[in-house]
Design a protein around this motif. Structure first.
Motif, PDB file in Angstrom:
ATOM      1  N   GLU A  38     114.220 -58.486 -24.140  1.00  0.00           N
ATOM      2  CA  GLU A  38     115.219 -58.296 -25.186  1.00  0.00           C
ATOM      3  C   GLU A  38     115.656 -56.845 -25.310  1.00  0.00           C
ATOM      4  OE1 GLU A  38     113.518 -59.832 -28.714  1.00  0.00           O
ATOM      5  OE2 GLU A  38     113.538 -61.892 -28.031  1.00  0.00           O
ATOM      6  N   SER A  39     114.782 -55.897 -24.990  1.00  0.00           N
ATOM      7  CA  SER A  39     115.124 -54.495 -25.185  1.00  0.00           C
ATOM      8  C   SER A  39     115.918 -53.913 -24.021  1.00  0.00           C
ATOM      9  CB  SER A  39     113.853 -53.665 -25.389  1.00  0.00           C
ATOM     10  OG  SER A  39     113.100 -53.655 -24.195  1.00  0.00           O
ATOM     11  N   LEU A  40     116.128 -54.679 -22.946  1.00  0.00           N
ATOM     12  CA  LEU A  40     116.871 -54.167 -21.800  1.00  0.00           C
ATOM     13  C   LEU A  40     118.353 -54.478 -21.966  1.00  0.00           C
ATOM     14  CD1 LEU A  40     114.566 -55.099 -18.807  1.00  0.00           C
ATOM     15  CD2 LEU A  40     114.905 -52.874 -19.837  1.00  0.00           C
ATOM     16  N   ASN A  41     119.126 -53.451 -22.266  1.00  0.00           N
ATOM     17  CA  ASN A  41     120.561 -53.599 -22.379  1.00  0.00           C
ATOM     18  C   ASN A  41     121.180 -53.164 -21.050  1.00  0.00           C
ATOM     19  OD1 ASN A  41     123.260 -53.520 -22.983  1.00  0.00           O
ATOM     20  ND2 ASN A  41     122.999 -52.431 -24.933  1.00  0.00           N
ATOM     21  N   PRO A  42     121.969 -54.009 -20.402  1.00  0.00           N
ATOM     22  CA  PRO A  42     122.513 -53.633 -19.093  1.00  0.00           C
ATOM     23  C   PRO A  42     123.434 -52.426 -19.149  1.00  0.00           C
ATOM     24  CG  PRO A  42     123.413 -55.739 -19.823  1.00  0.00           C
ATOM     25  CD  PRO A  42     122.342 -55.356 -20.786  1.00  0.00           C
ATOM     26  N   PHE A  43     124.136 -52.212 -20.257  1.00  0.00           N
ATOM     27  CA  PHE A  43     125.018 -51.050 -20.358  1.00  0.00           C
ATOM     28  C   PHE A  43     124.215 -49.760 -20.463  1.00  0.00           C
ATOM     29  CE2 PHE A  43     127.687 -54.519 -22.029  1.00  0.00           C
ATOM     30  CZ  PHE A  43     128.713 -54.426 -21.109  1.00  0.00           C
ATOM     31  N   VAL A  44     123.117 -49.793 -21.196  1.00  0.00           N
ATOM     32  CA  VAL A  44     122.269 -48.606 -21.308  1.00  0.00           C
ATOM     33  C   VAL A  44     121.589 -48.319 -19.978  1.00  0.00           C
ATOM     34  CG1 VAL A  44     120.260 -47.631 -22.474  1.00  0.00           C
ATOM     35  CG2 VAL A  44     121.927 -48.943 -23.778  1.00  0.00           C
ATOM     36  N   THR A  45     121.108 -49.361 -19.304  1.00  0.00           N
ATOM     37  CA  THR A  45     120.459 -49.188 -18.014  1.00  0.00           C
ATOM     38  C   THR A  45     121.440 -48.651 -16.980  1.00  0.00           C
ATOM     39  OG1 THR A  45     119.010 -51.040 -18.535  1.00  0.00           O
ATOM     40  CG2 THR A  45     119.102 -50.349 -16.242  1.00  0.00           C
TER      41      THR A  45
END
Length: 58
Positions: free
Chosen positions: A29-36
């Motif tokens: 849940e904490s993995l945002n593709p835009f942030v990554t």
């Protein structure tokens, strides 16, 4: 001493189970593709900038 042998089918089944991680979907849940993706872009741009600063032989 006889070692137990695993067939190709059971070995493949174990590898698939291991690769799945025991979760449906596998996304945290904490993995945002835009942030990554943004973090990777910033890191690559930083490496490009460092490389061009040290390559002043021309």
């Amino acid at each position: 001493m006889v070692l137990p042998t695993m067939s190709l089918h059971t070995t493949a089944q174990h590898l698939v189970t291991l690769a799945e991680g025991g979760q449906k979907g596998g996304n945290h849940e904490s993995l945002n593709p835009f942030v990554t993706g943004g973090g990777a872009l910033i890191a690559l741009l930083l490496l490009l900038w460092i490389t061009t600063r040290f390559n002043r032989d021309r």
